[in-house]
Design a protein around this motif. Structure first.
Motif, PDB file in Angstrom:
ATOM      1  N   ARG A 354       0.825  -1.211   0.000  1.00 14.92           N
ATOM      2  CA  ARG A 354       0.000   0.000   0.000  1.00 14.92           C
ATOM      3  C   ARG A 354       0.857   1.257   0.000  1.00 14.92           C
ATOM      4  NH1 ARG A 354      -5.527  -0.257   3.504  1.00 14.92           N
ATOM      5  NH2 ARG A 354      -6.416  -2.159   2.624  1.00 14.92           N
ATOM      6  N   VAL A 355       1.906   1.262   0.812  1.00 16.82           N
ATOM      7  CA  VAL A 355       2.794   2.427   0.877  1.00 16.82           C
ATOM      8  C   VAL A 355       3.510   2.620  -0.451  1.00 16.82           C
ATOM      9  CG1 VAL A 355       4.918   3.299   1.925  1.00 16.82           C
ATOM     10  CG2 VAL A 355       3.092   2.366   3.376  1.00 16.82           C
ATOM     11  N   VAL A 356       4.038   1.540  -1.002  1.00 15.72           N
ATOM     12  CA  VAL A 356       4.748   1.625  -2.282  1.00 15.72           C
ATOM     13  C   VAL A 356       3.810   2.118  -3.380  1.00 15.72           C
ATOM     14  CG1 VAL A 356       5.907   0.280  -4.075  1.00 15.72           C
ATOM     15  CG2 VAL A 356       6.444  -0.123  -1.657  1.00 15.72           C
ATOM     16  N   ASP A 357       2.582   1.615  -3.404  1.00 14.61           N
ATOM     17  CA  ASP A 357       1.615   2.034  -4.423  1.00 14.61           C
ATOM     18  C   ASP A 357       1.285   3.513  -4.301  1.00 14.61           C
ATOM     19  OD1 ASP A 357       1.583  -0.491  -5.438  1.00 14.61           O
ATOM     20  OD2 ASP A 357      -0.393  -1.047  -4.653  1.00 14.61           O
ATOM     21  N   ALA A 358       1.153   4.006  -3.078  1.00 16.63           N
ATOM     22  CA  ALA A 358       0.856   5.429  -2.885  1.00 16.63           C
ATOM     23  C   ALA A 358       1.990   6.301  -3.418  1.00 16.63           C
ATOM     24  CB  ALA A 358       0.608   5.713  -1.406  1.00 16.63           C
ATOM     25  N   LEU A 359       3.236   5.882  -3.163  1.00 16.55           N
ATOM     26  CA  LEU A 359       4.381   6.636  -3.677  1.00 16.55           C
ATOM     27  C   LEU A 359       4.461   6.561  -5.197  1.00 16.55           C
ATOM     28  CD1 LEU A 359       7.072   5.572  -1.032  1.00 16.55           C
ATOM     29  CD2 LEU A 359       5.948   7.799  -1.217  1.00 16.55           C
ATOM     30  N   LEU A 360       4.169   5.396  -5.762  1.00 13.96           N
ATOM     31  CA  LEU A 360       4.159   5.263  -7.222  1.00 13.96           C
ATOM     32  C   LEU A 360       3.099   6.157  -7.850  1.00 13.96           C
ATOM     33  CD1 LEU A 360       4.566   1.393  -7.617  1.00 13.96           C
ATOM     34  CD2 LEU A 360       6.174   3.130  -8.423  1.00 13.96           C
ATOM     35  N   ALA A 361       1.896   6.137  -7.286  1.00 13.32           N
ATOM     36  CA  ALA A 361       0.797   6.932  -7.842  1.00 13.32           C
ATOM     37  C   ALA A 361       1.096   8.420  -7.779  1.00 13.32           C
ATOM     38  CB  ALA A 361      -0.500   6.616  -7.090  1.00 13.32           C
ATOM     39  N   ALA A 362       1.864   8.842  -6.762  1.00 12.88           N
ATOM     40  CA  ALA A 362       2.183  10.263  -6.610  1.00 12.88           C
ATOM     41  C   ALA A 362       3.445  10.661  -7.361  1.00 12.88           C
ATOM     42  CB  ALA A 362       2.347  10.595  -5.128  1.00 12.88           C
ATOM     43  N   ARG A 365       8.150   7.709  -5.914  1.00 13.07           N
ATOM     44  CA  ARG A 365       8.847   6.480  -5.555  1.00 13.07           C
ATOM     45  C   ARG A 365      10.369   6.609  -5.661  1.00 13.07           C
ATOM     46  NH1 ARG A 365      11.147   3.692  -3.503  1.00 13.07           N
ATOM     47  NH2 ARG A 365      11.268   1.423  -3.344  1.00 13.07           N
ATOM     48  N   ASP A 366      10.859   7.289  -6.668  1.00 17.32           N
ATOM     49  CA  ASP A 366      12.305   7.450  -6.804  1.00 17.32           C
ATOM     50  C   ASP A 366      12.862   8.410  -5.756  1.00 17.32           C
ATOM     51  OD1 ASP A 366      12.370   5.727  -8.938  1.00 17.32           O
ATOM     52  OD2 ASP A 366      12.174   7.314 -10.438  1.00 17.32           O
ATOM     53  N   ARG A 367      12.035   9.322  -5.299  1.00 22.25           N
ATOM     54  CA  ARG A 367      12.492  10.315  -4.311  1.00 22.25           C
ATOM     55  C   ARG A 367      12.613   9.714  -2.917  1.00 22.25           C
ATOM     56  NH1 ARG A 367      14.359  12.823  -0.855  1.00 22.25           N
ATOM     57  NH2 ARG A 367      13.815  14.892  -0.058  1.00 22.25           N
TER      58      ARG A 367
END
Length: 491
Positions: A354-362, A365-367
């Motif tokens: 869930r956390v990874v998906d939220a970062l990907l959607a925003a 993720r690379d940051r």
């Protein structure tokens, strides 16, 4: 005529019998007159056997009655595997595995028909945390690292062993919320300084954040980053607890608290009540120290990550935490209320994707680098975390087993029989620092090597090429489902 020796023997025997009878009579009267224990009141003397066996029951079950895969929180097969890695004996077994591939939740990696050849394998690359966003970014070399264990919760010899072993293995060591001690720095390993809700180690006389102490800690070359602890998986919504019996003079000095008094942290940071204040706090610490700043938290739903990503995007990517440590609800602790440990916060199995998906959607993720934590002590679980999207894995109990922990479940009593979670000098004597440091290094190095072995079996050149397509999870019906189907990547 009886000899003098015979007479004395009979007299001593009689006196001993009278003494035993007197003690039994005393216990009998005490049992039937006391009002706290029903069993003892109804069954004097004999009732003590019930409490005796109850106290020993968990140890009998551990060694005699439970199967190799039945025990909690870690079964015997898992502990034995860690012990073998720590002793550099290899994780090799014979005649087949006892791992139940048909049980719900079992992990199955998708092997490639043509694995990667030895000459085509690549070393798993390090990752840089905070690059372009702070003055002194941190290059992290190891996938597996030492999670937060405070000096106080565990002993000085344990900290010293971890520090030396982490340095030899090239992994980082988290201080836990108890502050930075000389023992953390002894081995020369990379250190992440955790800032807990009580600000131990970086607090002023009133318990508030001291910028001067932050600068002082940041001046240590080995202190590579700072971690703001919002919540711990074993006790989200509850601050750290260190019983007064474990608050020695040295620990009190490091933490900035009185000797011998229970060290109880607030259940949250008094100066962080919302996302905006959290981002302000991150920026303040990063500006003062010049080093990467991240957060540690447990996750209960989607709201926190959604709010964090939205607020960060409004401010710009410079405002983001440099890393996030996600602790599952199954995380460990030296002392936690059972109601929180059993029932609060999502498992790492659900919270990490869930956390990874939220970062990907925003698009963040690379940051933001992601660190997973919560019963991830085997190479398979570490590989699963990488496939979910984590960059690193933290473990505390895995390294405790490497130190010799026998899962006595007495971390909070100051009577740990292996000298790890006690300040009793007599018990600490059994923990030989040179030997345990070597075992810590062996465990970390072996985990990294085994994760690479799984990756090569899946047709990958190194472990950072894992994705959700490479893992299947067994479901209730006994059939497996691809992780990418259970948790599809956001569009």
């Amino acid at each position: 005529m009886p000899s003098l020796l015979t007479i004395l023997s009979v007299s001593l025997g009689s006196l001993l019998t009278i003494a035993i009878v007197a003690v039994l009579v005393y216990w009998y009267v005490q049992d039937i007159t006391q009002k706290k224990h029903t069993i003892l009141r109804n069954y004097p003397l004999v009732g003590h056997l019930r409490y005796f066996f109850e106290r020993l029951g968990e140890y009998f079950r551990q060694y005699f009655f439970l199967g190799d895969r039945d025990e909690m929180p870690f079964d015997r097969a898992t502990r034995s595997w860690v012990y073998r890695l720590a002793k550099n004996e290899g994780g090799v077994i014979g005649f087949g595995s006892t791992y139940r591939l048909q049980d719900p939740g079992a992990l199955i990696f998708v092997n490639a028909p043509f694995p990667v050849l030895e000459e085509d394998r690549l070393p798993t690359p390090p990752l840089i945390i905070g690059e372009g966003h702070c003055a002194t970014p941190f290059t992290a070399r190891s996938i597996i690292n030492v999670s937060g264990m405070s000096f106080g919760a565990i002993s000085a010899p344990a900290i010293r062993s971890l520090s030396r072993g982490a340095a030899a293995a090239g992994c980082w060591m988290d201080t836990g919320e108890g502050g930075l001690s000389p023992h953390h720095l002894e081995g020369g390993c990379d250190v992440i300084m955790q800032i807990g809700t009580a600000k131990y180690g970086v607090r002023d006389a009133n318990g508030h954040l001291s910028l001067d102490k932050l600068r002082e800690l940041a001046a240590h070359e080995n202190v590579r980053a700072f971690e703001i602890k919002l919540a711990q998986g074993a006790k989200p919504g509850k601050g750290g607890v260190l019983p007064g019996g474990k608050v020695t003079e040295e620990i009190a000095r490091i933490r900035g608290i009185p000797v011998g008094v229970d060290s109880i942290s607030p259940n949250r940071h008094l100066d962080i009540a919302n996302i905006e204040e959290l981002l302000d706090f991150i920026a303040r610490v990063r500006d003062v120290t010049g080093k990467p700043v991240g957060i540690k938290t447990a996750v209960g739903g989607r709201m926190f990550m959604n709010d964090l990503c939205e607020a960060t995007l409004r401010r710009g990517l410079d405002a983001a935490p440099d890393f996030m440590v996600i602790d599952g609800g199954e995380g460990g602790s030296g002392a936690a209320p059972q109601a929180l440990a059993d029932h609060v916060a999502l498992s790492i199995n659900e919270s990490l994707p869930r956390v990874v998906d939220a970062l990907l959607a925003a698009g963040m993720r690379d940051r933001v680098k992601v660190v997973a934590s919560g019963k991830l002590i085997t190479s398979a679980r570490v590989a699963w975390a990488l496939a979910c999207g984590a960059d690193f894995v933290n473990t505390a109990r895995g390294f405790m087993f490497a130190l010799g922990c026998i899962q006595a479940l007495r971390c909070h009593t100051n009577t740990c029989p292996t000298g790890i979670a006690t300040h009793n000098v007599r018990l600490q004597r059994g923990l030989v620092i040179e030997d345990k440091a070597e075992r810590v290094a062996n465990y970390a190095s072996s985990i990294n090597k085994e994760v690479d072995t799984i990756a090569h079996s899946c047709g990958l050149r190194h472990a950072r090429e894992f994705s959700r397509e490479h893992v299947r999870i067994v479901q209730m019906a006994g059939q497996s489902e691809a992780l990418s189907t259970l948790y599809p990547y956001p569009a």
